[in-house]
Design a protein around this motif. Sequence first.
Motif, mmCIF file in Angstrom:
data_model
loop_
_atom_site.group_PDB
_atom_site.id
_atom_site.type_symbol
_atom_site.label_atom_id
_atom_site.label_comp_id
_atom_site.label_asym_id
_atom_site.label_seq_id
_atom_site.Cartn_x
_atom_site.Cartn_y
_atom_site.Cartn_z
ATOM 1 N N GLY A 24 0.801 -1.216 0.000
ATOM 2 C CA GLY A 24 0.000 0.000 0.000
ATOM 3 C C GLY A 24 0.833 1.264 0.000
ATOM 4 O O GLY A 24 0.330 2.348 0.328
ATOM 5 N N LEU A 25 2.101 1.147 -0.387
ATOM 6 C CA LEU A 25 3.017 2.286 -0.375
ATOM 7 C C LEU A 25 3.579 2.558 -1.767
ATOM 8 O O LEU A 25 3.745 1.618 -2.557
ATOM 9 N N PRO A 26 3.899 3.813 -2.071
ATOM 10 C CA PRO A 26 4.530 4.115 -3.368
ATOM 11 C C PRO A 26 5.937 3.544 -3.434
ATOM 12 O O PRO A 26 6.662 3.532 -2.430
ATOM 13 N N VAL A 27 6.327 3.071 -4.616
ATOM 14 C CA VAL A 27 7.646 2.473 -4.838
ATOM 15 C C VAL A 27 8.395 3.308 -5.867
ATOM 16 O O VAL A 27 7.867 3.612 -6.939
ATOM 17 N N VAL A 28 9.650 3.655 -5.542
ATOM 18 C CA VAL A 28 10.455 4.537 -6.391
ATOM 19 C C VAL A 28 11.871 3.973 -6.490
ATOM 20 O O VAL A 28 12.424 3.525 -5.481
ATOM 21 N N ASP A 29 12.461 4.005 -7.679
ATOM 22 C CA ASP A 29 13.893 3.764 -7.840
ATOM 23 C C ASP A 29 14.523 5.098 -8.235
ATOM 24 O O ASP A 29 14.454 5.507 -9.397
ATOM 25 N N PRO A 30 15.129 5.825 -7.284
ATOM 26 C CA PRO A 30 15.640 7.165 -7.595
ATOM 27 C C PRO A 30 16.783 7.167 -8.602
ATOM 28 O O PRO A 30 16.968 8.152 -9.314
ATOM 29 N N VAL A 31 17.548 6.074 -8.670
ATOM 30 C CA VAL A 31 18.644 6.008 -9.647
ATOM 31 C C VAL A 31 18.078 5.797 -11.044
ATOM 32 O O VAL A 31 18.441 6.493 -12.001
ATOM 33 N N ARG A 32 17.163 4.861 -11.195
ATOM 34 C CA ARG A 32 16.549 4.609 -12.500
ATOM 35 C C ARG A 32 15.804 5.852 -12.999
ATOM 36 O O ARG A 32 15.818 6.173 -14.186
ATOM 37 N N GLU A 33 15.139 6.541 -12.077
ATOM 38 C CA GLU A 33 14.348 7.708 -12.461
ATOM 39 C C GLU A 33 15.191 8.973 -12.617
ATOM 40 O O GLU A 33 14.694 10.003 -13.059
ATOM 41 N N GLY A 34 16.451 8.902 -12.226
ATOM 42 C CA GLY A 34 17.353 10.035 -12.440
ATOM 43 C C GLY A 34 17.391 11.041 -11.315
ATOM 44 O O GLY A 34 18.225 11.948 -11.315
ATOM 45 N N SER A 35 16.512 10.920 -10.329
ATOM 46 C CA SER A 35 16.521 11.804 -9.164
ATOM 47 C C SER A 35 15.546 11.255 -8.128
ATOM 48 O O SER A 35 14.775 10.329 -8.404
ATOM 49 N N ALA A 36 15.558 11.884 -6.971
ATOM 50 C CA ALA A 36 14.620 11.516 -5.909
ATOM 51 C C ALA A 36 13.424 12.453 -5.899
ATOM 52 O O ALA A 36 12.796 12.651 -4.859
ATOM 53 N N ALA A 37 13.075 13.013 -7.061
ATOM 54 C CA ALA A 37 11.986 13.995 -7.115
ATOM 55 C C ALA A 37 10.693 13.433 -6.540
ATOM 56 O O ALA A 37 10.019 14.082 -5.731
ATOM 57 N N ARG A 38 10.324 12.207 -6.944
ATOM 58 C CA ARG A 38 9.075 11.634 -6.433
ATOM 59 C C ARG A 38 9.162 11.367 -4.940
ATOM 60 O O ARG A 38 8.197 11.549 -4.202
ATOM 61 N N LEU A 39 10.328 10.915 -4.477
ATOM 62 C CA LEU A 39 10.486 10.668 -3.044
ATOM 63 C C LEU A 39 10.326 11.958 -2.245
ATOM 64 O O LEU A 39 9.683 11.962 -1.190
#
Length: 364
Positions: free
Chosen positions: A329-344
């Motif tokens: 039930g939590l958002p999942v982010v890969d900050p390296v793949r996405e190029g930054s931690a913007a979503r985090l």
Amino acid sequence: MGQLSHAELIDKKFVLFAEGCFGLFTSKIAASLIRYNGDRCVAVIDSRKAGKTVQDVLGYGGAIPIVGRVEHALHLHPEVMIIGKGLHSAELPSGWKPHLLAAVQNGLHLINSIHYRLNDDPDIAHAVREKGVTIWETKDSPAVPLNRARVLDLDTWVIHTCGSDSNIGKKTAALEIWNEANRRGIRTGFAATGQSGMLISGHGVAVDGVPGDFMGGAVEQAVLEAAAGNDWVVVEGQGSLNHIGFSGVALAILHGSLPHALVFCHRLGAERTKVWETPIIPIPELIRMNEELTVFERPAKVAAISVNSFGFTEEEYRREAEKLEANTGLPVVDPVREGSAARLVDILRAHQAETEDRAAARLR
């Protein structure tokens, strides 16, 4: 020659020593320094991969050469040699001493990332005295008090990256959040708890070198220092609560930092811990374990999951991320793949606003 300070050492050009182990997961200190301080790295030492570039091995880092001996990097004018691998022992590996002696004899300072104290080796210590160079023993324990929960008195919002294992991206997630938050104008400090984070940020403590009773106090002190003048502090995690070797360090960081929010880190596809090969229990259970072990003065929740999806195709990553989101039930982010931690950072800002609103409502 006078001894150099830690700040002076990390500002110099360096060569990374990763003999027989250079790689993304096999020399994480070296891999981290190349990602964040690669502009000061002139070469990597690993005779097994000599002739390749860092880009060939890591997939990033560019044309930094890999050489077999420190002498082969001297024409690039390094001033420091950094041991780019932490070890799960207190021994000096066979075959390392000639490389370390050669570095000192050629006038290079040493930054030691392992538990074995180079100053305790008579041959290395003698060469260091003769050449007048500096050794920074990153595992030396600072003088710190017991944890007194002084973090509770701060106005700064504290974020801690915990996780399911060692060497899965807790430091990377913390550094990416730190960089992105500052880029947006959120004054953010970084509390390093291991040697890589210390070498990148220039401050902090290697918690695993601190006696058990004082680990929480060492983390508390790192957070207090990182909080000065800042709105946020991001605390780098170590080990994991479910790790048979490093659970004590993970708990000390959790209680020493007293975070307002957690970011849970996991390597996609991992089913067992590295080296120890113990099963990783279901992620929802690990998340609940971390939340329940935050202290009652400041109970914290996981705001998001940061994953390391190295080796996954984009399609595989999306599929596994969606599965993990459904399970937790939590958002999942890969900050390296996405190029930054913007979503985090977006998620953390929303989490901060929500928790502060709830706290204000309780006071009314």
